[in-house]
Design an enzyme around this catalytic site. Structure first.
Site, PDB file in Angstrom:
ATOM      1  N   LYS A  99       8.692   1.948  10.343  1.00 16.78           N
ATOM      2  CA  LYS A  99       8.930   0.507  10.388  1.00 16.78           C
ATOM      3  C   LYS A  99      10.433   0.238  10.376  1.00 16.78           C
ATOM      4  CE  LYS A  99       4.253  -0.274   9.583  1.00 16.78           C
ATOM      5  NZ  LYS A  99       3.136  -0.004   8.731  1.00 16.78           N
ATOM      6  N   HIS A 159       6.217  -1.377   4.344  1.00 15.74           N
ATOM      7  CA  HIS A 159       7.030  -2.503   4.809  1.00 15.74           C
ATOM      8  C   HIS A 159       8.265  -2.744   3.955  1.00 15.74           C
ATOM      9  CE1 HIS A 159       4.263  -3.702   7.954  1.00 15.74           C
ATOM     10  NE2 HIS A 159       3.337  -3.248   7.130  1.00 15.74           N
ATOM     11  N   SER A 205       1.453  -6.147   3.894  1.00 19.88           N
ATOM     12  CA  SER A 205       1.787  -6.086   5.308  1.00 19.88           C
ATOM     13  C   SER A 205       1.464  -7.351   6.079  1.00 19.88           C
ATOM     14  CB  SER A 205       1.072  -4.898   5.947  1.00 19.88           C
ATOM     15  OG  SER A 205      -0.322  -4.974   5.718  1.00 19.88           O
TER      16      SER A 205
END
Ligand code: PLP
Length: 372
Positions: free
Chosen positions: A228, A207, A179
């Site tokens: 995300k 991610h 990340s």
């Protein structure tokens, strides 16, 4: 008074340049934000594909609000499992090519639920040093012996595995796309070592989900977030049907909390559909990442949209962030304990919505700033 230590503690945080405040955003379209009436380009969100602001995502979320209401009304095992939860779990399992999936209220809670229910004090959990804080918290909650290897160091991992025969179960956990650094874990090697030493493997794809296709076929437990690139809220776990049934029965952060709101489910479903139908969005993000790496040779290029600009010192990092802010660019300073001490940085993230001009603007400001 037991809370009288607070002023002193706050002062200490401030003096170490680690004090955190909240910047209130008045308005956003995924690319630009408004703060105090002024517009800035946002280069620090995880809304990588701009899907949080996509008209189709918003439309489907609104329809779910109308159909099911604002909240799910109960925990999943009581009366909170709506048809849309089931639909989302089926889509996620397909998306990750696994037998089954389960959704949690957040990614953080997914990590807590999986690790703490799979392991106990007879077991060991072996993690990369740069794994996300939610994994570390989950390991502590599990009471399993926590063992940490240095970042992506396969020799160190093997050493730990070799001396871990005494534990009943061994679980290796790693971010797939890290990340704060934007690099990738060597998943096939990790899967190989796990096989050799009879350990299980889990990856956190917070991610990577929707952004990068990882080599996750040899991994037992695949966790990700809807929050995300998918632009919504929620966490998920994909794996075998047995694993998912077990989590439904044993994961505390699944059982003892209200089900994910239907609008969040609908938004995530719409995002998955858009990604499936329009690979061009992901390609835009990739093009933007390539453009920025080509402009800034001092940034490590990882083909991911996460660019760490490591400045080390906290104060310096805050200053650089302020300089960008004064020039219309928002990129917060990331400081310990989010990153290790001495590794303070700007974590620049790109989105598919940024234009070529936006990226050129960022690149030219950074070039001024960083001496060769
Ligand atoms: C953001 C993040 C999480 C937590 O996900 P949320 O859905 O925001 O709670 C977990 N793991 C990693 C690696 C993350 O970056």
């Amino acid at each position: 008074m037991i809370l009288s230590f607070l002023p002193k503690e706050l002062q200490k945080i401030e003096q170490s340049n680690l004090y955190r405040t909240l910047k209130v955003i008045e308005n956003t379209d995924g690319r630009a934000i408004k703060i105090n009436g002024k517009e800035y380009l946002n280069f620090c969100s995880n809304n990588y594909l701009g899907l949080a602001n996509h008209p189709e995502v918003i439309k489907k979320a609104k329809a779910a609000l109308d159909k099911y209401g604002a909240g799910a009304g109960a925990s999943r095992l009581v009366s909170g499992t709506l048809k849309i939860h089931r639909e989302l779990e089926e889509k996620l399992a397909q998306f990750k090519k696994r037998e089954a999936a389960i959704v949690f209220s957040t990614g953080y809670m997914a990590n807590l639920g999986v690790i703490s229910s799979l392991l106990d004090e007879n077991d060991t959990v072996i993690i990369d040093r740069l794994n996300h804080a939610s994994i570390v918290d989950a390991c502590r909650l599990s009471k399993a012996k926590l063992q940490i290897y240095s970042h992506c160091d396969m020799e160190a991992l093997e050493k730990i595995l070799k001396r871990s025969e005494k534990y009943k179960k061994r679980l290796i956990v790693t971010d797939s796309l890290f990340s704060m650094d934007g690099d990738l874990a060597p998943l096939p090697k990790i899967a190989g070592l796990a096989k050799k030493y009879n350990a299980a493997t889990m990856i956190d794809e917070a991610h990577a989900t929707g952004v990068i296709e990882t080599e996750s076929s040899g991994i037992d437990v695949v966790m990700g977030t809807l929050s995300k690139a998918l632009g919504s809220l929620g966490g998920f776990v994909c794996g075998s049907a047995d694993l998912i049934n077990f989590l439904r029965n044993k994961a505390g952060s699944f059982i003892y909390t209200t089900a994910l709101p239907p609008a969040s489910c609908a938004a995530a479903l719409a995002a998955l559909e858009i990604i499936g139908k329009n690979p061009g969005i992901v390609e835009n993000l990739r093009m933007n990442s390539r453009l920025l790496s080509s402009r800034l040779s001092f940034l490590a290029s990882h083909l991911s949209p996460i660019f760490p600009l490591i400045l080390g010192d906290e104060k310096k990092t805050i200053e650089v962030s302020r300089f960008l802010f004064n020039n219309g660019i928002y990129a917060t300073a990331i400081r310990p304990p989010t990153v290790p001490k001495g590794q303070s940085r700007l974590r620049i993230t790109l989105t598919a919505l940024h234009t070529k001009e936006d990226i050129e603007c960022l690149a030219s400001l950074l070039q001024q700033l960083i001496p060769k």
